[in-house]
Design a protein around this motif. Sequence first.
Motif, mmCIF file in Angstrom:
data_model
loop_
_atom_site.group_PDB
_atom_site.id
_atom_site.type_symbol
_atom_site.label_atom_id
_atom_site.label_comp_id
_atom_site.label_asym_id
_atom_site.label_seq_id
_atom_site.Cartn_x
_atom_site.Cartn_y
_atom_site.Cartn_z
ATOM 1 N N LYS A 1 25.379 15.549 44.699
ATOM 2 C CA LYS A 1 24.992 16.176 43.431
ATOM 3 C C LYS A 1 24.709 17.667 43.572
ATOM 4 C CE LYS A 1 22.935 11.936 41.558
ATOM 5 N NZ LYS A 1 21.693 11.320 41.009
ATOM 6 N N GLY A 2 24.774 18.167 44.814
ATOM 7 C CA GLY A 2 24.540 19.588 45.022
ATOM 8 C C GLY A 2 23.295 19.856 45.839
ATOM 9 N N PRO A 3 22.883 21.121 45.919
ATOM 10 C CA PRO A 3 21.706 21.482 46.717
ATOM 11 C C PRO A 3 20.410 21.023 46.060
ATOM 12 C CG PRO A 3 22.554 23.406 45.540
ATOM 13 C CD PRO A 3 23.534 22.298 45.311
ATOM 14 N N HIS A 4 19.429 20.714 46.890
ATOM 15 C CA HIS A 4 18.121 20.317 46.383
ATOM 16 C C HIS A 4 17.036 20.751 47.355
ATOM 17 C CE1 HIS A 4 19.188 16.984 49.064
ATOM 18 N NE2 HIS A 4 17.899 16.737 49.176
ATOM 19 N N LEU A 5 15.809 20.759 46.863
ATOM 20 C CA LEU A 5 14.662 21.219 47.634
ATOM 21 C C LEU A 5 14.280 20.209 48.705
ATOM 22 C CD1 LEU A 5 12.551 23.618 47.503
ATOM 23 C CD2 LEU A 5 11.101 22.039 46.196
ATOM 24 N N VAL A 6 14.047 20.700 49.916
ATOM 25 C CA VAL A 6 13.597 19.847 51.027
ATOM 26 C C VAL A 6 12.559 20.618 51.834
ATOM 27 C CG1 VAL A 6 15.826 18.649 51.233
ATOM 28 C CG2 VAL A 6 15.386 20.689 52.622
ATOM 29 N N TYR A 7 11.846 19.902 52.702
ATOM 30 C CA TYR A 7 11.055 20.555 53.735
ATOM 31 C C TYR A 7 11.947 20.720 54.969
ATOM 32 C CZ TYR A 7 6.638 19.827 51.262
ATOM 33 O OH TYR A 7 5.616 19.859 50.345
ATOM 34 N N ARG A 8 11.749 21.799 55.682
ATOM 35 C CA ARG A 8 12.546 22.029 56.882
ATOM 36 C C ARG A 8 12.276 20.945 57.932
ATOM 37 N NH1 ARG A 8 14.839 27.077 56.517
ATOM 38 N NH2 ARG A 8 13.849 28.511 55.034
ATOM 39 N N ASP A 9 11.058 20.411 57.916
ATOM 40 C CA ASP A 9 10.697 19.330 58.845
ATOM 41 C C ASP A 9 10.284 18.090 58.052
ATOM 42 O OD1 ASP A 9 8.388 20.389 57.765
ATOM 43 O OD2 ASP A 9 7.208 20.152 59.604
ATOM 44 N N GLU A 10 11.076 17.744 57.076
ATOM 45 C CA GLU A 10 10.683 16.691 56.129
ATOM 46 C C GLU A 10 10.427 15.346 56.810
ATOM 47 O OE1 GLU A 10 12.580 14.715 52.124
ATOM 48 O OE2 GLU A 10 12.655 16.891 52.358
ATOM 49 N N ARG A 11 9.367 14.678 56.309
ATOM 50 C CA ARG A 11 8.977 13.363 56.805
ATOM 51 C C ARG A 11 9.123 12.347 55.670
ATOM 52 N NH1 ARG A 11 4.796 16.997 58.723
ATOM 53 N NH2 ARG A 11 3.527 16.444 56.914
#
Length: 202
Positions: free
Chosen positions: A29-39
Motif C-alpha cells: 500500500k506504500g510507505p508507512h510510519l515505523v520505529y527504526r527498532d520496532e518491537r
Amino acid sequence: MPLLTPYVASRSSDRGTLQSALGIGFTAKGPHLVYRDERPEDRDKHGNLWVRVEESDDPGHIQYDSLHPTRQRTCMEQLLCQICARPADRNKDGWLFIDWRRQDSPPTWPEKSLTTMPPLCTEHAHISTHQCPFLRRDEHLLLRVRKPHLHGVAGTLYTLTTTGWTTTDNGQLSPYNQPQYPGMLASLLIRQLHGVKVVDHP
C-alpha cells in the motif's frame, strides 16, 4: 481529603517519542510510519503504531489534563478504573463512566459519545466528581453504559516529505472502520458509548 493521583494521568517528566526514532516502512500500500527498532508491542491488534513514553526517575508533577498513553490504553482495553487501575464498576445497567459535553459531541449526547476517559470504580467516581476541577467547571453526567465499543485511536499524524516525516496534525482521530493513516502515531484509545443510562449516583 488529599487530591487523588489518577493512574492515567501523565507527569511533566514523561518523554514521548523522538522524531529520530521514526523510520519509513514499505508495504504493497506504500510507505508507512515505523520505529527504526520496532518491537511487536509497539503496535496494537489493529496495526496502529503507538507512541513510546520514557519515564524519568524524576517524578515531575502530575498533569491532570494530560493522559499517559500506555496507562490510558491499558485501562480502556481492559475496562479498568482510570484512578486506581482496578476493574471498573459494572452492574445490570453497564459500566460506570463520567462524560461531559464537548464542541464535537453528537446531538444524541451522551448516547454515542466518543470518550478517551476510561471508566471508574464506584469509590473513585464519587471522589472524582468532588475533586476534579474539570468536572466542577463543565456540564457532566454520571453514566451506566451497556456497550462501550472500542471505536479507534487518536494521535499525531505525520506526513512523509522529501526530508522525512513531518508532523501535520495532533489529536487526529482514526476510527477502526476506516482506512488507517500511514503516518499515524497513536496516543489515545477511544470508546463510543452505546446503551447509555444517566444515573444520579454511582
